[in-house]
Motif scaffolding. Sequence first.
Motif, PDB file in Angstrom:
ATOM      1  N   CYS B 264       0.816  -1.221   0.019  1.00  0.00           N
ATOM      2  CA  CYS B 264      -0.069   0.070   0.024  1.00  0.00           C
ATOM      3  C   CYS B 264       0.896   1.261   0.016  1.00  0.00           C
ATOM      4  CB  CYS B 264      -0.994   0.081   1.166  1.00  0.00           C
ATOM      5  SG  CYS B 264      -2.174  -1.288   1.195  1.00  0.00           S
ATOM      6  N   LEU B 265       1.848   1.208   0.669  1.00  0.00           N
ATOM      7  CA  LEU B 265       2.857   2.378   0.773  1.00  0.00           C
ATOM      8  C   LEU B 265       3.544   2.541  -0.539  1.00  0.00           C
ATOM      9  CD1 LEU B 265       4.595   1.903   4.261  1.00  0.00           C
ATOM     10  CD2 LEU B 265       2.915   3.865   3.854  1.00  0.00           C
ATOM     11  N   THR B 266       3.963   1.678  -1.166  1.00  0.00           N
ATOM     12  CA  THR B 266       4.543   1.634  -2.491  1.00  0.00           C
ATOM     13  C   THR B 266       3.651   2.376  -3.418  1.00  0.00           C
ATOM     14  OG1 THR B 266       5.740  -0.446  -2.092  1.00  0.00           O
ATOM     15  CG2 THR B 266       5.778   0.263  -4.299  1.00  0.00           C
ATOM     16  N   ALA B 267       2.438   2.104  -3.360  1.00  0.00           N
ATOM     17  CA  ALA B 267       1.326   2.409  -4.466  1.00  0.00           C
ATOM     18  C   ALA B 267       1.435   4.020  -3.954  1.00  0.00           C
ATOM     19  CB  ALA B 267       0.194   1.825  -4.186  1.00  0.00           C
ATOM     20  N   ILE B 268       1.149   4.327  -2.812  1.00  0.00           N
ATOM     21  CA  ILE B 268       1.220   5.858  -2.498  1.00  0.00           C
ATOM     22  C   ILE B 268       2.448   6.629  -2.658  1.00  0.00           C
ATOM     23  CG2 ILE B 268       0.972   7.413  -0.303  1.00  0.00           C
ATOM     24  CD1 ILE B 268      -0.577   5.409   0.989  1.00  0.00           C
ATOM     25  N   LEU B 273       5.347  10.394  -6.323  1.00  0.00           N
ATOM     26  CA  LEU B 273       6.337  10.618  -7.254  1.00  0.00           C
ATOM     27  C   LEU B 273       6.100  11.290  -8.465  1.00  0.00           C
ATOM     28  CD1 LEU B 273       9.179   7.748  -6.138  1.00  0.00           C
ATOM     29  CD2 LEU B 273       9.251  10.397  -5.445  1.00  0.00           C
ATOM     30  N   LEU B 274       5.008  10.596  -8.996  1.00  0.00           N
ATOM     31  CA  LEU B 274       4.496  10.941 -10.330  1.00  0.00           C
ATOM     32  C   LEU B 274       3.753  11.933 -10.572  1.00  0.00           C
ATOM     33  CD1 LEU B 274       3.916   7.276 -11.956  1.00  0.00           C
ATOM     34  CD2 LEU B 274       5.777   8.685 -12.376  1.00  0.00           C
ATOM     35  N   ALA B 275       2.759  12.086  -9.678  1.00  0.00           N
ATOM     36  CA  ALA B 275       1.531  12.831  -9.914  1.00  0.00           C
ATOM     37  C   ALA B 275       1.464  14.255  -9.269  1.00  0.00           C
ATOM     38  CB  ALA B 275       0.232  12.011  -9.726  1.00  0.00           C
ATOM     39  N   ALA B 276       2.265  14.246  -8.057  1.00  0.00           N
ATOM     40  CA  ALA B 276       2.194  15.465  -7.294  1.00  0.00           C
ATOM     41  C   ALA B 276       2.380  16.848  -8.113  1.00  0.00           C
ATOM     42  CB  ALA B 276       3.248  15.204  -6.049  1.00  0.00           C
TER      43      ALA B 276
END
Lengths: 262, 375
Positions: B264-268, B273-276
Motif C-alpha cells: 500500500c505504501l509503495t502505491a502511495i 512521485l509521479l503525479a504530485a
Amino acid sequence: MTSVNGMGPAVKVEDLTVAYGERPVLWDVDMEVPAGVLMAVVGPNGAGKTSLIKAITGLIRPVAGSVAIFGKPYAEQRRLVGYVPQRNSVDWDFPTTVQDVVMMGRYGGLGWFRRPGAAERALAMEALEQVGIAEFKGRQISQLSGGQQQRLFLARAIVQDAGIYLMDEPFQGVDATTERAIVTLLKEMRARGKTVVVVHHDLQTVPEYFDWVTLLNVRCIASGPVEQVFTDRNLRLAYGGRVSYLTHHSPGETLTGGEGGG
Amino acid sequence: MEFLGDLFGNYTLRTVGLGAAFLGIVNGVLGSFAVLRRQSLLGDAISHAALPGIALAFLLTGSKATIVLLLGAAAAGWVGTLLVMNIVKNTRVKYDSALGLVLSVFFGFGLVLLTYIQRMPVASQAGLDTFLFGQAATLLARDVATIGILGLAVLLIVLAVWKEFKLLCFDPDFARSLGFPIRWLDVLLITLLVTSIVIGLQTVGVVLMSAMVVAPAAAARQWTDRLGAMVAISAFFGALAGVGGALVSSLTARLPAGPTIVLCLTAIVLVSLLAAPNRGVVWKWARERVNRNLLQTEAVLADLYVLAMRHEDLGHGHPISVLRTMSIGHGGVDRSLEVLRERGLVRVTADGTWSLTPRGLSEAGRLSGTREEGP
C-alpha cells in the motif's frame, strides 16, 4: 579605546585554542572586538575563521581559553549575540516559507513551548522589508536566489535584535547588487550601535566596508583598526607572501563577480 | 450462528483497523521529522535492533504480554541507537556503516534467539515469530489501547516542542546558538521515534517497519512546501496504508501484514512521485512540454512574420513546406499552425498556404519587438 560604554569590549577572546583531533585550527588567539565596530575576519583557507566564530558562539568547545561577551561568559549573554551561519549549512529544500524562517530568529526570545504569533509575524515582515525581499514572504525557501537566501538569513538575524552579530561569509556567492545591499545593511546596523563581526574573503574591499579587521592564520596575526592593522606586512604574515595584488591595488576596485539575477 | 460470526469478524476488523490507523498516524508524524533530520535509515536500524529485545523480554519473563515485549523492543532499539552514535563518535567508521553494522548484528542475534525460543518445549512460545513480518490479525483490543495511549503521548510531545523540532531539523547550529539544547532535543526525537516504531512492530514486523517511518513522509513531501501540511499528509498516508494493508492481511489466511502494508505504501509513494503537483515527474514533464509548445508556436509565428515582411502583400500565403524548412531546430509546425489558427492569428488562404491575419501581424510584431531588443 576598547571600552565604549563602560561595559568593556563586546567580545574578548583570551588564549583561545581549538583543535579537531590532533590538529589545532586556532592557536592561543587573543583578540577584542570593541562595541560598535564593523569588523572583518580575514585569513587564508583553513585559517580558522569559521572556527573562531563558532567558538565565540559556543558551537564548538575550545581546548583552552575563554570568551567573554561584555565581560560575562557566553551562556549568560546568549540573548545579546546573533549568529548568521554560512548559507550552504542548511537544506534549502526544507518545507518552510521565507516568513517562517525569519520568525525562527524570535524562537530564542519566545522560549520553550510558546508558538510565534502576530507580533512575531509583524517583526518578520518588517525585517523582510528592510532586506528587500518582503514580496517573497510566502515562497518556499528553495525558490530564492543565492543572494535572496543570504538576505533571508540577515532578516532572521535582525529580528533576533541582538547587540553583537557574528556572520559567517555573508558575501559568499552573492551578486554585486546584493553585496552592496548587504554592506549598506551592515553599516546601518553599526549606526544603530550594533557590533558586527564578519568572516570575509575579499581583501580588496576590506578598507571600504569595514573599520576594524582581524588577520587570522591559526594564530591571530593582528587585530585592530583597519588603517593601523591592514598593512602589507601583516597581510604577508597572514597569507605568506601570496598577496602581491595588494601592492597595485586601487581603492574602490573589487574582485566580486558580475551582476546576476536579483 | 452466522450472525454471531459476522459480528465477531467485524469486531476483529474494527480493532485491527483502529490499531493500524493509530500506528500509521504516529509513524507518519515522527517519520516526517526523522526524514527531515536525515535519520530515515536510523528507523531501519532501530526496528531490526528491537528483535533481540523482544526475544530476551520473553526469555526473561516468560510473558507474551504486549507491554512486556514492547519494553524489551524499546530497550534494545535504544541500545542499538546508542551504539550507532558511539561508533560514529569514537571510531573512524562512518554513520551509514555503523547503521548497517548494528542493524545486521542485532537482527542476527535476534534470529538466533528466536530459533532457540521456537525449539523450547513449552507451548507458550507460539506466535513470537509474527514479529518478523507482522500479523495484524493478532491485535487485541488491549494492544490497540496500548498503541493508542503511547501514540497519543508521542503526538502530544511533538505538538509541544513543534517549533524546537522544526528548528532542530532545519538549522541545528542556529538553534544551539539560541540556547536550545540540541543534544537533548535529538535524544527526545530519537526516543519518540523508538516509541513509534516499537508500537508498530507487532503489526508490521521488524523487517519492514522502517517503510512505515520513511515512505509516508517521503510521499507527503511531494505534495506540499509547508512542514505542518507535510506532517498532516504523512499521518494520513500512514493511516491509509496501515488500515488498507492490515485489513487485506486480516482477511487473507497466512498473509502477514508487513508486506501488504508496504505494498500500500509503495502505491502511495509511486503516485506521489509521479503525479504530485510541482514536484511530481508527470507534472514536471507536462510543464516542460507546455513551455516547449509555447516556444515552438511563437517561433512559427515569428517565421511567418519574417516571410510577410519580405513580401509587399502582407497577406500573401506561404506553403507549409517553407515553414517546415525554417523550423529546423524547433519543429512542431503543424501543431503550432493549428494553435495559431484557433487563436485567429493565422489563416489558410484559398490555395492552401498560410498567412498572418492582421491581428497575427501585430502580435508577431510585438513579440519580435520584445525578443530582439538592441541590434
